[in-house]
Design a protein around this motif. Structure first.
Motif, PDB file in Angstrom:
ATOM      1  N   ARG A   1       0.728  -1.141   0.011  1.00 44.52           N
ATOM      2  CA  ARG A   1      -0.014   0.003  -0.046  1.00 44.52           C
ATOM      3  C   ARG A   1       1.036   1.242  -0.147  1.00 44.52           C
TER       4      ARG A   1
ATOM      5  N   ARG B   1      -5.857   7.558   3.123  1.00 49.71           N
ATOM      6  CA  ARG B   1      -6.289   6.990   1.762  1.00 49.71           C
ATOM      7  C   ARG B   1      -4.948   6.199   1.162  1.00 49.71           C
ATOM      8  N   GLY B   2      -5.272   5.008   0.436  1.00 48.56           N
ATOM      9  CA  GLY B   2      -3.989   4.436  -0.167  1.00 48.56           C
ATOM     10  C   GLY B   2      -4.285   3.638  -1.505  1.00 48.56           C
ATOM     11  N   LYS B   3      -3.382   3.363  -2.220  1.00 52.90           N
ATOM     12  CA  LYS B   3      -3.442   2.375  -3.217  1.00 52.90           C
ATOM     13  C   LYS B   3      -2.463   1.479  -3.325  1.00 52.90           C
ATOM     14  N   ALA B   4      -2.592   0.165  -3.596  1.00 54.41           N
ATOM     15  CA  ALA B   4      -1.704  -0.808  -3.307  1.00 54.41           C
ATOM     16  C   ALA B   4      -1.256  -1.423  -4.703  1.00 54.41           C
ATOM     17  N   ILE B   5       0.225  -1.354  -4.742  1.00 55.56           N
ATOM     18  CA  ILE B   5       0.760  -2.067  -5.870  1.00 55.56           C
ATOM     19  C   ILE B   5       1.030  -3.537  -5.988  1.00 55.56           C
TER      20      ILE B   5
ATOM     21  N   VAL C   1       2.314   5.482  -7.914  1.00 48.95           N
ATOM     22  CA  VAL C   1       0.985   5.164  -8.307  1.00 48.95           C
ATOM     23  C   VAL C   1       0.462   6.559  -8.929  1.00 48.95           C
TER      24      VAL C   1
ATOM     25  N   LEU D   1      -2.461   9.406  -9.396  1.00 47.31           N
ATOM     26  CA  LEU D   1      -3.345   9.789  -8.355  1.00 47.31           C
ATOM     27  C   LEU D   1      -4.097  11.306  -9.218  1.00 47.31           C
TER      28      LEU D   1
ATOM     29  N   GLN E   1      -7.911  14.534  -5.626  1.00 49.45           N
ATOM     30  CA  GLN E   1      -7.909  13.802  -4.494  1.00 49.45           C
ATOM     31  C   GLN E   1      -7.742  14.622  -3.249  1.00 49.45           C
TER      32      GLN E   1
END
Length: 452
Positions: free
Chosen positions: A25, A36-40, A56, A58, A62
């Motif tokens: 994340r 918040r997060g984005k997972a690779i 990532v 974005l 946001q």
């Protein structure tokens, strides 16, 4: 600034594979204080490293999303057009003890290979550098309080009805508290104390101070960990400032100290504050009405900030006085005092913005030579209005509306934030203020409980 793959990142990637980590994340905290997060996926991360990049994409918008809805705040200066790159700081990598197969890195926002002015983590870095330019290092710790709740047919219910520091509450919550403490320790966070707080189902697990940036990072990890572990135990953990009308609110007090190398600059050697600590404290008080738009930035925050509630409703300071906004805790022996405690901070505040703004305010006190008023060693709420006026004790803003107006007039804090970040933060919090206008406490809790 870690905005690209490090020389050791490939070796770290190999170790992550051996540890069976499949997702990493990349996490950020927005202006509404939602984590918040984005997972690779690890395979995709490996491909990125082969290409000489990491992160990532974005939407720039946001950073303009209020807590009340996934919609851009009017007047934020951001919209659907624009992309930034969320780049992980490899120094923050931690395997998640509560989420097997996943790890986390804290991210920073970059556009066109340059730091993005809307990034709150980079804002705190700038304030740390501002202090360093004056030969100062800031150490800090957040002291969050939270409730453990159960979902009932009529809303959120506290998990017990015990009073402050009741050992019965320790026994009732032993499993979840031990799991939280173990998970924090597994992520490198030094746990210091635990006790049940004043509210039913309310708890406090304090952690050790550290360098300013690490302290804000630590607060993100803390919030994520407490909520995730509580969920695993069938509970809801919430840092909402005011959950129950007639029960204690939850603060997130900010502890600060100034250092020159390994020398703590707060004590004067005889039990009082040094000259530089006095000026720093005076700067905090001078800017506090505006600072509250950042440190207590929700309409719900102002339900907590009331006299006789130990929340710091007055712009004053005192030794061991829990009714003033700036408490100076004493130690059993010298050196004492060793830090300042800003009480007007809560769980609605983005920790990077709160700590960075507090540093900016304190440094301004040093630069301007602000004089610290006399300490207040009584409960200001017990004094008459005339006595408070004579002592120069002013009430702090009793609404977010007043605090936001104060921030709009505070040139020092606006300059520190920078025009883009200041505009967006104000817009986000004004959007929340408008959306929550007229809400009952129960409606606020229903909206915010899972967000903070």
């Amino acid at each position: 600034m870690a905005i690209s793959p490090t020389p050791d990142s490939r070796a770290i990637l190999t170790q992550l594979r051996e540890d069976n980590i499949r997702f990493v994340r990349v996490v950020w905290c927005d202006n509404g204080n939602i984590i918040r997060g984005k997972a690779i996926h690890l395979d995709a991360l490996a491909r990125q490293l082969d290409e000489g990049t990491c992160g990532v994409g974005l939407s720039a918008a946001q950073q303009a999303i209020p807590v009340v809805a996934d919609a851009v705040a009017p007047g934020s200066g951001l919209g659907p057009v624009g992309e930034v790159w969320l780049v992980p700081d490899w120094d923050t990598l931690q395997r998640l003890p509560y989420a097997p197969g996943q790890a986390r890195m804290l991210g920073e926002m970059v556009k066109d290979a340059q730091p993005w002015p809307w990034c709150s983590r980079q804002f705190l870095k700038r304030m740390v550098q501002r202090a360093a330019a004056q030969g100062l290092t800031v150490q800090a710790a957040f002291e969050p309080e939270f409730y453990l709740l159960r979902r009932g047919e009529e809303g959120f219910l506290p998990t017990d009805q015990t009073p402050f520091a009741a050992t019965l509450a320790m026994d009732q919550h032993q499993k979840v508290v031990m799991a939280i403490a173990d998970a924090l320790a597994a992520q490198g966070i030094a746990v210091e104390q635990y006790y049940p707080e004043s509210g039913p189902g309310q708890h406090e697990i304090s952690v050790r101070y550290t360098q300013a940036l690490a302290a804000a990072d630590q607060q993100i990890v803390y919030r994520e960990t407490v909520k995730a572990v509580a969920h695993q135990h069938g509970l809801v953990a919430s840092f909402v400032p005011k959950l129950f009308d007639h029960q204690a609110g939850s603060g997130c007090h900010l502890h600060l100290s100034l250092w020159d190398g390994d020398r703590n600059l707060i004590p004067d050697g005889s039990g009082g504050l040094s000259a530089i600590a006095q000026a720093f404290a005076a700067g905090l008080l001078h800017h506090l009405p505006a600072l509250m738009a950042i440190t207590t930035p929700s309409p719900n925050s102002y339900r907590r900030l009331r006299p006789h509630c130990w929340s710091g409703a007055f712009c004053a300071w005192g030794m061991d006085n829990r009714e003033v906004a700036l408490r100076v805790p004493s130690n059993r022996g010298l050196p004492s005092p060793t830090h300042l405690e800003l009480k007007t901070v809560d769980g609605a505040a983005n920790p990077y913005l709160a700590l960075g703004s507090a540093i900016a305010a304190g440094l301004d006190g040093i630069a301007q030579g602000y004089a610290l008023p006399a300490p207040v060693q009584v409960d200001p709420g017990a004094l008459s209005e005339a006595d408070r006026r004579d002592r120069g004790i002013a009430p702090l803003p009793q609404s977010l509306t007043v605090a936001l107006a104060a921030l709009e007039q505070d040139d020092l804090l606006l300059e520190a934030l920078g025009a883009p970040l200041a505009q967006t933060h104000l817009a986000v919090r004004r959007a929340e203020l408008a959306a929550m206008a007229g809400m009952t406490l129960e409606a606020e809790v229903d909206l915010l409980c899972d967000r903070y």
